[in-house]
Design an enzyme around this catalytic site. Structure first.
Site, PDB file in Angstrom:
ATOM      1  N   HIS A 293       2.869 -53.619 -21.466  1.00  8.47           N
ATOM      2  CA  HIS A 293       2.135 -52.421 -21.872  1.00  8.47           C
ATOM      3  C   HIS A 293       1.044 -52.050 -20.889  1.00  8.47           C
ATOM      4  O   HIS A 293       0.787 -50.894 -20.609  1.00  8.47           O
ATOM      5  CB  HIS A 293       1.553 -52.615 -23.268  1.00  8.47           C
ATOM      6  CG  HIS A 293       2.516 -52.208 -24.331  1.00  8.47           C
ATOM      7  ND1 HIS A 293       2.559 -52.775 -25.565  1.00  8.47           N
ATOM      8  CD2 HIS A 293       3.487 -51.276 -24.327  1.00  8.47           C
ATOM      9  CE1 HIS A 293       3.516 -52.214 -26.276  1.00  8.47           C
ATOM     10  NE2 HIS A 293       4.099 -51.302 -25.542  1.00  8.47           N
ATOM     11  N   ARG A 400       2.082 -43.147 -27.687  1.00  8.28           N
ATOM     12  CA  ARG A 400       1.716 -44.508 -28.101  1.00  8.28           C
ATOM     13  C   ARG A 400       0.286 -44.418 -28.608  1.00  8.28           C
ATOM     14  O   ARG A 400      -0.645 -44.266 -27.819  1.00  8.28           O
ATOM     15  CB  ARG A 400       1.812 -45.466 -26.919  1.00  8.28           C
ATOM     16  CG  ARG A 400       3.222 -45.689 -26.399  1.00  8.28           C
ATOM     17  CD  ARG A 400       3.195 -46.682 -25.249  1.00  8.28           C
ATOM     18  NE  ARG A 400       4.503 -47.182 -24.899  1.00  8.28           N
ATOM     19  CZ  ARG A 400       5.201 -46.772 -23.845  1.00  8.28           C
ATOM     20  NH1 ARG A 400       4.713 -45.837 -23.053  1.00  8.28           N
ATOM     21  NH2 ARG A 400       6.375 -47.312 -23.584  1.00  8.28           N
ATOM     22  N   ARG A 436       3.932 -42.180 -32.557  1.00  5.71           N
ATOM     23  CA  ARG A 436       4.438 -43.467 -33.055  1.00  5.71           C
ATOM     24  C   ARG A 436       3.365 -44.126 -33.922  1.00  5.71           C
ATOM     25  O   ARG A 436       2.196 -44.164 -33.533  1.00  5.71           O
ATOM     26  CB  ARG A 436       4.773 -44.378 -31.869  1.00  5.71           C
ATOM     27  CG  ARG A 436       5.289 -45.729 -32.309  1.00  5.71           C
ATOM     28  CD  ARG A 436       5.794 -46.542 -31.146  1.00  5.71           C
ATOM     29  NE  ARG A 436       4.708 -46.989 -30.289  1.00  5.71           N
ATOM     30  CZ  ARG A 436       4.904 -47.649 -29.151  1.00  5.71           C
ATOM     31  NH1 ARG A 436       6.129 -47.893 -28.719  1.00  5.71           N
ATOM     32  NH2 ARG A 436       3.879 -48.031 -28.432  1.00  5.71           N
ATOM     33  N   GLU A 532      14.954 -50.677 -31.177  1.00  8.85           N
ATOM     34  CA  GLU A 532      14.560 -51.512 -30.033  1.00  8.85           C
ATOM     35  C   GLU A 532      14.765 -52.993 -30.290  1.00  8.85           C
ATOM     36  O   GLU A 532      14.423 -53.822 -29.449  1.00  8.85           O
ATOM     37  CB  GLU A 532      13.110 -51.211 -29.621  1.00  8.85           C
ATOM     38  CG  GLU A 532      12.117 -51.201 -30.769  1.00  8.85           C
ATOM     39  CD  GLU A 532      10.729 -50.698 -30.362  1.00  8.85           C
ATOM     40  OE1 GLU A 532      10.439 -50.575 -29.164  1.00  8.85           O
ATOM     41  OE2 GLU A 532       9.924 -50.443 -31.274  1.00  8.85           O
ATOM     42  N   ASN A 555      12.546 -50.903 -23.407  1.00  7.96           N
ATOM     43  CA  ASN A 555      11.734 -52.046 -22.962  1.00  7.96           C
ATOM     44  C   ASN A 555      11.890 -53.212 -23.922  1.00  7.96           C
ATOM     45  O   ASN A 555      12.171 -54.346 -23.521  1.00  7.96           O
ATOM     46  CB  ASN A 555      10.250 -51.678 -22.904  1.00  7.96           C
ATOM     47  CG  ASN A 555       9.996 -50.488 -22.022  1.00  7.96           C
ATOM     48  OD1 ASN A 555      10.741 -50.239 -21.093  1.00  7.96           O
ATOM     49  ND2 ASN A 555       8.942 -49.745 -22.313  1.00  7.96           N
ATOM     50  N   ASP A 556      11.705 -52.910 -25.198  1.00  9.83           N
ATOM     51  CA  ASP A 556      11.852 -53.987 -26.176  1.00  9.83           C
ATOM     52  C   ASP A 556      13.313 -54.354 -26.381  1.00  9.83           C
ATOM     53  O   ASP A 556      13.628 -55.510 -26.674  1.00  9.83           O
ATOM     54  CB  ASP A 556      11.212 -53.580 -27.506  1.00  9.83           C
ATOM     55  CG  ASP A 556       9.713 -53.816 -27.480  1.00  9.83           C
ATOM     56  OD1 ASP A 556       9.306 -54.887 -26.990  1.00  9.83           O
ATOM     57  OD2 ASP A 556       8.965 -52.936 -27.906  1.00  9.83           O
ATOM     58  N   ARG A 566       8.696 -59.693 -22.080  1.00 10.51           N
ATOM     59  CA  ARG A 566       8.535 -58.647 -21.052  1.00 10.51           C
ATOM     60  C   ARG A 566       7.234 -58.761 -20.271  1.00 10.51           C
ATOM     61  O   ARG A 566       7.093 -58.166 -19.203  1.00 10.51           O
ATOM     62  CB  ARG A 566       8.651 -57.267 -21.707  1.00 10.51           C
ATOM     63  CG  ARG A 566       7.630 -57.028 -22.787  1.00 10.51           C
ATOM     64  CD  ARG A 566       8.000 -55.839 -23.649  1.00 10.51           C
ATOM     65  NE  ARG A 566       7.336 -54.622 -23.210  1.00 10.51           N
ATOM     66  CZ  ARG A 566       7.281 -53.524 -23.938  1.00 10.51           C
ATOM     67  NH1 ARG A 566       7.869 -53.467 -25.114  1.00 10.51           N
ATOM     68  NH2 ARG A 566       6.652 -52.465 -23.495  1.00 10.51           N
ATOM     69  N   CYS A 603      13.196 -43.602 -24.605  1.00 15.67           N
ATOM     70  CA  CYS A 603      11.809 -43.522 -24.141  1.00 15.67           C
ATOM     71  C   CYS A 603      11.297 -44.786 -23.455  1.00 15.67           C
ATOM     72  O   CYS A 603      10.120 -44.882 -23.147  1.00 15.67           O
ATOM     73  CB  CYS A 603      10.894 -43.178 -25.309  1.00 15.67           C
ATOM     74  SG  CYS A 603      10.937 -44.407 -26.601  1.00 15.67           S
TER      75      CYS A 603
END
Ligand code: PEP
Ligand code: MG
Length: 688
Positions: A293, A400, A436, A532, A555-556, A566, A603
């Site tokens: 992040h 986010r 989100r 995700e 990403n997740d 990650r 995304c």
């Protein structure tokens, strides 16, 4: 009193490890023992204080006088002279030492954004406040010293109280540590040096405390003696206490330096959100990967950043000169003059991507065979809102929202959140924005004890929201109210299955009813699910029947599909975006959405890498959300390919067994089909 003369003969001089041995020997005797340099200004040091000895900076060949006075002065002198003649009983090879800190030192990491920055180190650990340098007027120097002394007094009172409580609750055995803290706080070496620094450098008290504290720390971290090295964390603790007590009452300074480079073991996204971006130019961290992040935020803010530097933090001191070269994924500490000159030429040319000047293309693009694709913006902080228009995004695909919870335990009020969502909706315009729900978890807990052993698998995202319903309700209400002022949707992060969605929707329905009863101005919003984690992929059809849209968080998805943290640089080689299992998960999700006739916004970071974006289109995606600055590049590539060709490549990839196989195939196919779009240096690293 007795004295002897001697010379330092060991190759590295009287450095930290040797000094530690000297302290150990000297402390066995009752006599006072001092060392005096016979050259220069005749500096003197207490042979029982490591900080004092190190300040002598006695290199090989330095002539010293050792003076002993006391009942056992003769034996003490014999022991000290013996130690010097045995080169301080050092057993380790000199090569095992860290390089001297002022020599140019390069460290390789991973560049996660663009740009080259030359700046000054500002060390930061989680929980530490950001401290900037200010130049103080001559007339105010006394005030700075008084502020510092007041902070020392306050810290002492606090430590005495803590020690008292520890003695009562844990017993004397555990309270001794606070004796050490009190000793550090009272050590003239610390207090005098800070006051001297304030006067000599005309610095504010916070900066002086940080610089002096970092110097002491760097001395300790070089000591090859675990016990003494461990005392470094006590110094850090004391300095942090001092800084907290100082910044609580400090005046605001108008003339802060503007070239700070944050160097940290790791940074919470919330810490970055709190940094003063007028002063911070770059970030260099020991931990982190491309999709952590902190890296995502750094890219979003256009901050030059290199992560995954492993043991770099401990080599630095606040105030050191540092070059951060995100292009090469490298940092250069104490650059030599020649290196500096080279980089000075490049610094301006390679700043972070600026917003294009003049009108930009906006609205959906069309591939060569006429498939319409929307490119949206991922944003995180209000500072990024302007970028939505600047880079021609079709609104905001992912907001986010976590910065609104940035201080652990502290949340923005409903009204503050409402204002933020309203200005987000305005920035997003006709295409709207997807907010989100808070995707936070154990990693933001203020107290280390509350942190979960495995935050990524813990009380994160939707689970956090369902467990902390008041926080969730406040956010939901603010979104629904702001929905009346612009086009907003809401997405629920990290759902595992349809049960999570039902629970979240239940809370949302209750808030809708409550707002209606209050006759507040609000609007129903579309509700989506972040897909995700693998269980959501495998039950995507069922989730699809209960939501208005999907967001695919690649990403997740990579993290959880491949079981690779990650943010952990040690396993970054296993973080393979093009793993066939990941591609299969994406393909399956897109199909489930198509069958249910709901849209999917992809995304994750994958969407912002042009080569990966082509594959996503090949897998059936037509809505991608990314860092605004990447939109023009992705637009340029996608509008020059045909979706049917991309599909041919994607289908071949789905039939392969390993990430290596996929990468090789992509490399070959892309070069053969689109050589001008993908010359070798434009392909992502994993593909080269
Ligand atoms: C993702 O997981 O891909 C995503 C978009 O969300 P985040 O990176 O914030 O977890
Ligand atoms: Mg995610």
């Amino acid at each position: 009193m007795e004295e002897r003369r001697l010379q330092v003969t060991s190759r590295l001089g009287l450095h930290a490890r040797a000094a530690a041995n000297l302290v150990r020997v000297a402390s066995k005797f009752q006599s006072n023992l001092t060392l005096q340099r016979l050259d220069g200004n005749g500096e003197e040091a207490d042979a029982k204080s490591i900080l004092s000895i190190l300040t002598l900076a006695a290199s090989r060949g330095t002539a010293l006088r050792v003076v002993a006075s006391g009942v056992d002065e003769h034996e003490a002198l014999d022991a000290v002279v013996g130690l010097f003649s045995r080169d301080f009983d050092e057993t380790e090879k000199p090569g095992a030492d860290l390089p001297p800190v002022t020599q140019e030192f390069r460290c390789k990491g991973l560049g996660v954004s663009d740009g080259i920055v030359i700046g000054r180190v500002l060390r930061l650990q989680e929980g530490t406040r950001d401290v900037y340098r200010a130049v103080i007027d001559e007339a105010d120097l006394e005030r700075e010293r008084r502020r510092f002394r007041a902070a020392v007094r306050l810290s002492r009172r606090q430590l005495e109280a803590i020690k008292h409580r520890a003695e009562k609750e844990l017993g004397r055995g555990h309270a001794y540590i606070f004796d050490a803290h009190l000793l550090f706080l009272e050590d003239a070496k610390l207090t005098r040096d800070v006051e001297d620094y304030i006067v000599k450098e005309r610095a504010n008290a916070e900066w002086a405390a940080k610089v002096v504290g970092d110097r002491l720390l760097s001395i300790y971290t070089q000591i090859n003696d675990e016990y003494l090295r461990e005392r470094g964390s006590d110094i850090e603790d004391v300095i942090q206490r001092l800084l907290a007590n100082l910044t609580g009452e400090g005046p605001k300074y108008p003339n802060l330096s503007e070239d700070a480079v944050i160097v940290s073991p790791d940074l919470l996204p919330s810490t970055i959100a709190e940094l003063n971006l007028n002063h911070v130019k770059a970030i260099a961290t020991d931990a982190g990967g491309w999709t952590s992040h902190m890296a995502i935020i750094a890219r979003g803010l256009g901050l030059t950043a290199v992560v995954g530097l492993r043991n770099f933090y401990h080599r630095t001191r606040t105030g050191d000169r540092l070059i951060v070269d995100a292009r090469r994924g490298e940092v250069v500490l104490h650059p030599a003059q020649e290196t500096l000159s080279q980089y000075q030429l490049m610094e301006d040319a390679y700043g972070p991507t600026p917003a294009p000047v003049g009108p930009v293309d906006c609205g959906p693009l069309a591939t060569l065979d006429g498939v319409q694709i929307a490119l949206r913006a991922n944003v995180e902080l209000p500072a990024e809102f302007q970028a939505v228009r600047d880079f021609g995004a079709c609104g905001v695909g992912l907001f986010r929202s976590e910065f609104l919870l940035s201080r652990p335990g502290l949340m923005s009020s409903e009204q503050e959140q409402y204002e933020t969502y309203k200005s987000l909706a305005q920035a997003a315009g006709e295409y709207g924005a997807v907010v989100r729900l808070f995707d936070v978890g154990g990693e933001v807990a203020p107290d280390a004890k509350q942190r979960e052993r495995n935050p990524a698998l813990g009380l994160r995202a939707v689970r956090f929201n369902l467990r902390h319903k008041e926080i969730m309700r406040t956010q939901v209400r603010a979104i629904l109210r702001a929905g009346a002022a612009g086009r907003l949707s809401l997405v629920v992060p990290m759902v595992a299955d349809v049960a999570d969605i039902r629970s979240a929707k239940h809370v949302i329905d209750e808030e809708l009813e409550r707002l209606a009863a209050e006759q507040a101005s609000f609007s129903e919003v579309r509700i989506g699910a972040m897909i995700e984690i693998p269980s959501a992929v495998l039950t995507a059809e069922r989730i699809a029947s209960e939501v208005d849209f999907f967001e695919l968080g690649t990403n997740d998805l990579v993290q959880y599909t491949l079981a690779v943290d990650r943010g952990n640089d040690k396993v970054s080689d296993w973080f393979r975006t093009l793993h066939p299992a990941v591609l299969y998960g994406i393909s399956r999700t897109l199909q489930a959405a198509e069958e249910a006739s709901i849209p999917v916004i992809v995304c994750g970071e994958m969407a912002s890498t042009p080569a990966y974006a082509v594959l996503l289109v090949g897998l059936g995606a037509n809505d991608l959300s990314m860092i605004p600055a990447m939109i023009p590049r992705v637009r340029a590539v996608l509008s020059q390919i045909s979706a049917a060709e991309a599909r041919e490549v994607a289908l071949k990839c789905l039939g392969l067994a390993t990430a290596d196989d996929v990468e090789e195939l992509v490399r070959n196919e892309f070069r053969a089909r689109w050589p001008e779009l993908f010359p070798p240096n434009t392909l992502p690293k994993a593909l080269e």
